[in-house]
Scaffold this active site. Structure first.
Site, short mmCIF file in Angstrom:
data_model
loop_
_atom_site.label_atom_id
_atom_site.label_comp_id
_atom_site.label_asym_id
_atom_site.label_seq_id
_atom_site.Cartn_x
_atom_site.Cartn_y
_atom_site.Cartn_z
N CYS A 187 0.86 -1.20 0.00
CA CYS A 187 0.00 0.00 0.00
C CYS A 187 0.89 1.24 0.00
O CYS A 187 0.73 2.15 0.81
CB CYS A 187 -0.94 0.00 1.20
SG CYS A 187 -1.81 -1.55 1.48
N ALA A 188 1.84 1.29 -0.93
CA ALA A 188 2.99 2.19 -0.84
C ALA A 188 2.74 3.62 -1.31
O ALA A 188 3.41 4.54 -0.84
CB ALA A 188 4.15 1.61 -1.65
N ALA A 189 1.83 3.82 -2.26
CA ALA A 189 1.65 5.16 -2.83
C ALA A 189 1.16 6.14 -1.76
O ALA A 189 0.45 5.74 -0.83
CB ALA A 189 0.64 5.09 -3.97
N PRO A 190 1.58 7.42 -1.84
CA PRO A 190 2.34 8.05 -2.93
C PRO A 190 3.84 7.84 -2.86
O PRO A 190 4.57 8.32 -3.73
CB PRO A 190 1.99 9.52 -2.76
CG PRO A 190 1.77 9.68 -1.30
CD PRO A 190 1.12 8.41 -0.84
N LYS A 192 7.23 7.08 2.26
CA LYS A 192 7.97 6.13 3.11
C LYS A 192 8.96 5.32 2.27
O LYS A 192 10.08 5.05 2.71
CB LYS A 192 7.00 5.21 3.85
CG LYS A 192 6.14 5.92 4.89
CD LYS A 192 5.29 4.92 5.68
CE LYS A 192 4.43 5.61 6.72
NZ LYS A 192 3.33 6.39 6.10
N ARG A 195 -2.19 5.92 -8.58
CA ARG A 195 -1.30 6.22 -7.46
C ARG A 195 0.11 5.68 -7.71
O ARG A 195 1.10 6.27 -7.27
CB ARG A 195 -1.88 5.66 -6.16
CG ARG A 195 -3.08 6.46 -5.66
CD ARG A 195 -3.83 5.73 -4.56
NE ARG A 195 -3.02 5.47 -3.39
CZ ARG A 195 -2.76 6.35 -2.43
NH1 ARG A 195 -3.24 7.58 -2.53
NH2 ARG A 195 -2.03 6.03 -1.39
N CYS A 208 -2.83 5.27 10.32
CA CYS A 208 -3.10 6.66 10.70
C CYS A 208 -4.36 6.72 11.54
O CYS A 208 -5.17 7.64 11.41
CB CYS A 208 -3.26 7.53 9.45
SG CYS A 208 -1.80 7.63 8.42
#
Length: 451
Positions: free
Chosen positions: A277-280, A283, A306, A399
């Site tokens: 779930c890397a986008a944008p 990290k 994304r 988050c």
């Protein structure tokens, strides 16, 4: 037509947009097409996001002065615009607020409705006034730490008898969220979090190279900032892509809290890392810098749009070790099994720890949504676990402040996957100066059974 009217018209259009897009994305599209000065962008953004956050407060106050609210979305949002400016924005005189709001409605041939809105705004103007911060009361609307609005009549629930209901209205949160936070953290911490969620979210830049050159470039263009360790906090952020040294990759956008999750991973050069779930990609970019661009980062996201932002960042930041991949992270291919030294899962979540930045999130949430998110989070965590080598590390972060999405997910996982142990965990409250929070769990996979 004055520029002030044009900007208010733009705010009105964004508020009335029914496309289902997030308002921050609608604003970004509008700003990209129009040549709007930075100061006016801040005014527009404050109005759009402020009205979005304060919707419940505005609606409650309007109902005190009207038997029934209009169903016409344009009339309703014009009323919210007028009330928000009058109550929360000191920079605009009341007469100008009323005149421009009425004029907007007349432009759309809503002459009768303009009289209705005019009457409510003028009555609120007559029956309220600003005061230095007062104790909580049924006639007091707290604006910030230093200022309140006092009404001539009892507009709100009595906080001595119905404190959570009072907070729900004056801070503009769903009552069920206020109740659960009050029960979990008590009066003082709950109120601090509610207040912080209505603040303007700052933008932080992580400096990648040549700190002094960035400071010099920003100062020369009149960009106000403060230094926070290895980060610059922009005091009046504008269009990020237009800032100095952006294209040269001198900095990336990420806050200290999110960055601390990456630092806790402690990635080493040469490692093979999976970012789910890397986008944008903020990290992923930080991981690459800690790897010294040596090793491999597979950055997975289900969204082709994304992933494009990841591809662009890879080029701009000159990150050779980053490999963006369009993929459903809950169904990783067999060749990923036990092949990564570290796996980072920044899971989709309720965003309840970043409400200052994502104003609409509070209105999209309910207990059913959280349960659906928990199901997805558990599925993603199992997928992530299968990709971790024996002796490797799995980091789960959100988050969110909600225990169902954090402690409960991890506890359930550890009970069913005893080859993993929790080495480190922390929760960050969304309080000043950053206003971003979240939860973090660092799990390690045993080298062998029982070891």
């Amino acid at each position: 037509m004055s520029s002030g009217m044009e900007f208010r018209r733009l705010v009105w259009e964004v508020l009335c947009d029914t496309s289902g897009k997030f308002r921050k994305d609608i604003l970004r599209e509008k700003f990209a097409k129009l040549n709007i000065p930075a100061f006016e962008k801040r005014f527009i953004s404050e109005m759009v996001h402020g009205i979005t956050r304060r919707k419940q407060t505005l609606e409650h106050i309007a109902r005190q002065y009207s038997k029934a609210l209009p169903k016409d979305i344009w009339v309703l949002n014009a009323l919210w615009m007028g009330l928000y400016q009058m109550l929360f924005m000191q920079s605009v005189p009341a007469y100008a607020i009323i005149d421009t709001t009425v004029e907007l409605l007349k432009e759309r041939k809503k002459h009768k409705e303009s009289g209705y809105v005019n009457a409510i705004l003028r009555r609120v103007q007559r029956e309220s006034h600003g005061v230095e911060n007062q104790k909580q009361s049924d006639d007091i609307l707290p604006i910030d730490l230093h200022r309140s609005i006092q009404f001539q009549t009892k507009v709100f629930p009595n906080p001595e008898k119905k404190l959570c209901e009072y907070w729900s209205i004056v801070y503009s949160y769903p009552l069920w969220i206020v109740n659960r936070w009050y029960e979990r953290w008590g009066k003082e911490d709950c109120q601090r979090i509610l207040e912080a969620g209505n603040s303007v979210a700052p933008v932080f830049l992580r400096v990648r190279k040549n700190f002094s050159e960035i400071e010099k470039a920003f100062t020369s263009q009149g960009i106000e900032f403060s230094v926070q360790g290895n980060f610059l906090q922009l005091l009046h952020p504008g269009r990020i892509e237009a800032l100095p040294l952006y294209q040269e990759g001198y900095w990336t956008v990420i806050g200290p809290s999110a960055a601390s999750f990456v630092e806790a991973m402690n990635p080493k050069p040469g490692m093979k890392i999976l970012d789910m779930c890397a986008a944008p990609g903020s990290k992923s970019a930080y991981i690459a810098d800690l790897l010294e661009n040596s090793g491999t980062i597979i950055a997975v996201d289900i969204s082709a749009e994304r992933i494009q932002s990841l591809e662009e960042n890879k080029i701009r930041l000159k990150i050779d070790c980053l490999q963006p991949v369009i993929m459903d992270a809950s169904c990783l291919p067999k060749e990923y099994t036990e092949s990564f030294d570290q796996v980072l899962l920044d899971a989709p979540c309720s965003n309840s720890a970043v409400l200052a930045k994502r104003g609409e999130a509070r209105w999209r949430l309910n207990s059913q949504n959280i349960q659906e998110l928990c199901h997805l989070q558990k599925k993603l965590l199992l997928s992530a676990a299968r990709a971790v080598k024996k002796g490797g590390t799995l980091v789960y972060c959100t988050c969110s402040l909600e225990p169902e999405e954090n402690q409960a997910v991890i506890q359930n996982f550890l009970e069913e996957n005893q080859e993993f142990v929790c080495e480190e965990k922390k929760q960050i409250f969304p309080l000043p100066p950053e206003l971003d929070g979240g939860s973090f769990f660092k799990l390690s996979r045993k080298n062998q059974e029982g070891a």
